[in-house]
Design a protein around this motif. Structure first.
Motif, PDB file in Angstrom:
ATOM      1  N   ASP A  18       0.817  -1.208   0.000  1.00  0.00           N
ATOM      2  CA  ASP A  18       0.000   0.000   0.000  1.00  0.00           C
ATOM      3  C   ASP A  18       0.851   1.259   0.000  1.00  0.00           C
ATOM      4  N   ASN A  19       2.047   1.179   0.574  1.00  0.00           N
ATOM      5  CA  ASN A  19       2.875   2.365   0.727  1.00  0.00           C
ATOM      6  C   ASN A  19       3.860   2.580  -0.410  1.00  0.00           C
ATOM      7  N   GLN A  20       3.815   1.748  -1.429  1.00  0.00           N
ATOM      8  CA  GLN A  20       4.714   1.929  -2.559  1.00  0.00           C
ATOM      9  C   GLN A  20       4.365   3.231  -3.269  1.00  0.00           C
ATOM     10  N   LYS A  21       5.380   4.051  -3.483  1.00  0.00           N
ATOM     11  CA  LYS A  21       5.166   5.317  -4.173  1.00  0.00           C
ATOM     12  C   LYS A  21       5.353   5.107  -5.669  1.00  0.00           C
ATOM     13  N   LEU A  22       4.525   5.810  -6.423  1.00  0.00           N
ATOM     14  CA  LEU A  22       4.673   5.782  -7.867  1.00  0.00           C
ATOM     15  C   LEU A  22       5.851   6.667  -8.256  1.00  0.00           C
ATOM     16  N   SER A  23       6.513   6.310  -9.340  1.00  0.00           N
ATOM     17  CA  SER A  23       7.521   7.207  -9.891  1.00  0.00           C
ATOM     18  C   SER A  23       6.793   8.433 -10.441  1.00  0.00           C
ATOM     19  N   HIS A  24       7.553   9.484 -10.712  1.00  0.00           N
ATOM     20  CA  HIS A  24       6.930  10.682 -11.270  1.00  0.00           C
ATOM     21  C   HIS A  24       6.277  10.385 -12.624  1.00  0.00           C
ATOM     22  N   LYS A  25       6.947   9.585 -13.447  1.00  0.00           N
ATOM     23  CA  LYS A  25       6.367   9.231 -14.749  1.00  0.00           C
ATOM     24  C   LYS A  25       5.076   8.436 -14.574  1.00  0.00           C
ATOM     25  N   GLU A  26       5.068   7.506 -13.621  1.00  0.00           N
ATOM     26  CA  GLU A  26       3.853   6.714 -13.370  1.00  0.00           C
ATOM     27  C   GLU A  26       2.719   7.596 -12.867  1.00  0.00           C
ATOM     28  N   ALA A  27       3.046   8.587 -12.051  1.00  0.00           N
ATOM     29  CA  ALA A  27       2.022   9.505 -11.541  1.00  0.00           C
ATOM     30  C   ALA A  27       1.394  10.306 -12.676  1.00  0.00           C
ATOM     31  N   VAL A  28       2.223  10.782 -13.614  1.00  0.00           N
ATOM     32  CA  VAL A  28       1.706  11.551 -14.755  1.00  0.00           C
ATOM     33  C   VAL A  28       0.823  10.668 -15.626  1.00  0.00           C
ATOM     34  N   THR A  29       1.273   9.456 -15.887  1.00  0.00           N
ATOM     35  CA  THR A  29       0.478   8.516 -16.691  1.00  0.00           C
ATOM     36  C   THR A  29      -0.843   8.206 -15.999  1.00  0.00           C
ATOM     37  N   THR A  30      -0.810   7.973 -14.706  1.00  0.00           N
ATOM     38  CA  THR A  30      -2.034   7.704 -13.938  1.00  0.00           C
ATOM     39  C   THR A  30      -2.985   8.890 -14.025  1.00  0.00           C
ATOM     40  N   TYR A  31      -2.459  10.089 -13.896  1.00  0.00           N
ATOM     41  CA  TYR A  31      -3.259  11.320 -13.963  1.00  0.00           C
ATOM     42  C   TYR A  31      -4.026  11.397 -15.286  1.00  0.00           C
ATOM     43  N   TYR A  32      -3.319  11.277 -16.418  1.00  0.00           N
ATOM     44  CA  TYR A  32      -3.983  11.409 -17.712  1.00  0.00           C
ATOM     45  C   TYR A  32      -4.891  10.222 -18.023  1.00  0.00           C
ATOM     46  N   ASN A  33      -4.500   9.031 -17.637  1.00  0.00           N
ATOM     47  CA  ASN A  33      -5.356   7.859 -17.850  1.00  0.00           C
ATOM     48  C   ASN A  33      -6.643   7.957 -17.034  1.00  0.00           C
ATOM     49  N   ALA A  34      -6.558   8.526 -15.840  1.00  0.00           N
ATOM     50  CA  ALA A  34      -7.746   8.659 -14.989  1.00  0.00           C
ATOM     51  C   ALA A  34      -8.737   9.661 -15.575  1.00  0.00           C
ATOM     52  N   PHE A  35      -8.252  10.686 -16.280  1.00  0.00           N
ATOM     53  CA  PHE A  35      -9.167  11.591 -16.980  1.00  0.00           C
ATOM     54  C   PHE A  35      -9.955  10.805 -18.025  1.00  0.00           C
ATOM     55  N   ASP A  36      -9.267   9.923 -18.749  1.00  0.00           N
ATOM     56  CA  ASP A  36      -9.927   9.128 -19.783  1.00  0.00           C
ATOM     57  C   ASP A  36     -10.945   8.158 -19.208  1.00  0.00           C
ATOM     58  N   SER A  37     -10.594   7.515 -18.118  1.00  0.00           N
ATOM     59  CA  SER A  37     -11.462   6.477 -17.566  1.00  0.00           C
ATOM     60  C   SER A  37     -12.534   7.037 -16.641  1.00  0.00           C
ATOM     61  N   GLY A  38     -12.475   8.345 -16.377  1.00  0.00           N
ATOM     62  CA  GLY A  38     -13.487   8.954 -15.516  1.00  0.00           C
ATOM     63  C   GLY A  38     -13.340   8.571 -14.060  1.00  0.00           C
ATOM     64  N   GLU A  39     -12.115   8.360 -13.621  1.00  0.00           N
ATOM     65  CA  GLU A  39     -11.877   7.926 -12.246  1.00  0.00           C
ATOM     66  C   GLU A  39     -11.176   9.023 -11.450  1.00  0.00           C
ATOM     67  N   ASN A  41     -11.108   9.498  -8.348  1.00  0.00           N
ATOM     68  CA  ASN A  41     -10.418   8.995  -7.153  1.00  0.00           C
ATOM     69  C   ASN A  41      -8.971   8.624  -7.453  1.00  0.00           C
ATOM     70  N   LYS A  42      -8.696   8.152  -8.674  1.00  0.00           N
ATOM     71  CA  LYS A  42      -7.301   7.870  -9.054  1.00  0.00           C
ATOM     72  C   LYS A  42      -6.519   9.167  -9.206  1.00  0.00           C
ATOM     73  N   ILE A  43      -7.172  10.193  -9.740  1.00  0.00           N
ATOM     74  CA  ILE A  43      -6.502  11.496  -9.858  1.00  0.00           C
ATOM     75  C   ILE A  43      -6.138  11.999  -8.471  1.00  0.00           C
ATOM     76  N   LYS A  44      -7.065  11.873  -7.531  1.00  0.00           N
ATOM     77  CA  LYS A  44      -6.805  12.341  -6.164  1.00  0.00           C
ATOM     78  C   LYS A  44      -5.586  11.673  -5.545  1.00  0.00           C
ATOM     79  N   THR A  45      -5.298  10.435  -5.946  1.00  0.00           N
ATOM     80  CA  THR A  45      -4.154   9.738  -5.351  1.00  0.00           C
ATOM     81  C   THR A  45      -2.824  10.264  -5.860  1.00  0.00           C
ATOM     82  N   VAL A  46      -2.812  10.961  -6.989  1.00  0.00           N
ATOM     83  CA  VAL A  46      -1.539  11.424  -7.549  1.00  0.00           C
ATOM     84  C   VAL A  46      -1.364  12.935  -7.510  1.00  0.00           C
ATOM     85  N   ILE A  47      -2.409  13.689  -7.108  1.00  0.00           N
ATOM     86  CA  ILE A  47      -2.244  15.137  -7.000  1.00  0.00           C
ATOM     87  C   ILE A  47      -2.062  15.524  -5.545  1.00  0.00           C
ATOM     88  N   HIS A  48      -1.334  16.604  -5.362  1.00  0.00           N
ATOM     89  CA  HIS A  48      -1.072  17.149  -4.037  1.00  0.00           C
ATOM     90  C   HIS A  48      -2.348  17.799  -3.497  1.00  0.00           C
TER      91      HIS A  48
END
Length: 185
Positions: A18-39, A41-48
């Motif tokens: 649970d405590n594994q941190k995403l790399s910066h690249k993984e965080a950016v990918t998660t951010y943009y993918n979450a916009f596409d998937s309408g999630e 809550n995933k965006i919230k996990t990668v933004i400050h």
């Protein structure tokens, strides 16, 4: 005793997952993918807790609640983002993104391709700064936007001001304006 050790070991393994941190690249990918998937809550996990969008001279600060309002506005246009390239520079990530959506299609710049610099605070995205747009025809963009705005003022004045209204209702009005404009006689 063996059961206690086994349970403690399993708890430790689960917590470390649970405590594994995403790399910066993984965080950016998660951010943009979450916009596409309408999630969101995933965006919230990668933004400050606060995030700032920088568009030219305009700085727009958000907390997570106000960012959710921006997310809802953006989602009305049915975006499709694709991460083309990610390059780490110091503690930032330079991302090249292509974005398709209803608004870009109407403004004849679909997909819209651009570069952003994504900055981080405590491992979370805290700033997204637009760096450049690639092969965008701003003259066509402005002409089509202005034609739409002027036509709406005359034919559907109740929807006027949709271009600068960054609420979900503003986005709904923008899409409706495009639909009215495209079927005009």
């Amino acid at each position: 005793m063996k059961n206690t050790i086994l349970i403690l070991f399993l708890i430790g393994v689960l917590n470390s997952c649970d405590n594994q941190k995403l790399s910066h690249k993984e965080a950016v990918t998660t951010y943009y993918n979450a916009f596409d998937s309408g999630e969101f809550n995933k965006i919230k996990t990668v933004i400050h807790d606060s995030i700032t969008m920088v568009n030219g001279d305009f700085l727009t600060p958000f907390d997570k609640n106000s960012f959710y309002e921006f997310y809802k506005w953006d989602s009305v246009f049915k975006p499709s983002n694709q991460v083309i390239e990610l390059v780490e520079e110091n503690d930032d990530v330079i991302a090249t993104i292509t974005q398709k959506n209803i608004r870009n299609a109407f403004l004849k710049n679909n997909p819209l391709q651009f570069k952003v610099k994504v900055s981080f605070t405590s491992g979370k995205i805290s700033k997204i700064e637009e760096l450049e747009y690639i092969e965008v025809n701003w003259n066509t963009w402005a002409q089509d936007r202005d034609s739409l705005v002027n036509w709406m003022k005359v034919n559907h004045p109740k929807l006027d001001r949709f271009v600068n209204d960054l609420t979900i209702q503003g986005a709904i009005n923008y899409v409706q304006a495009i639909e009215f404009y495209e079927v005009r006689e």
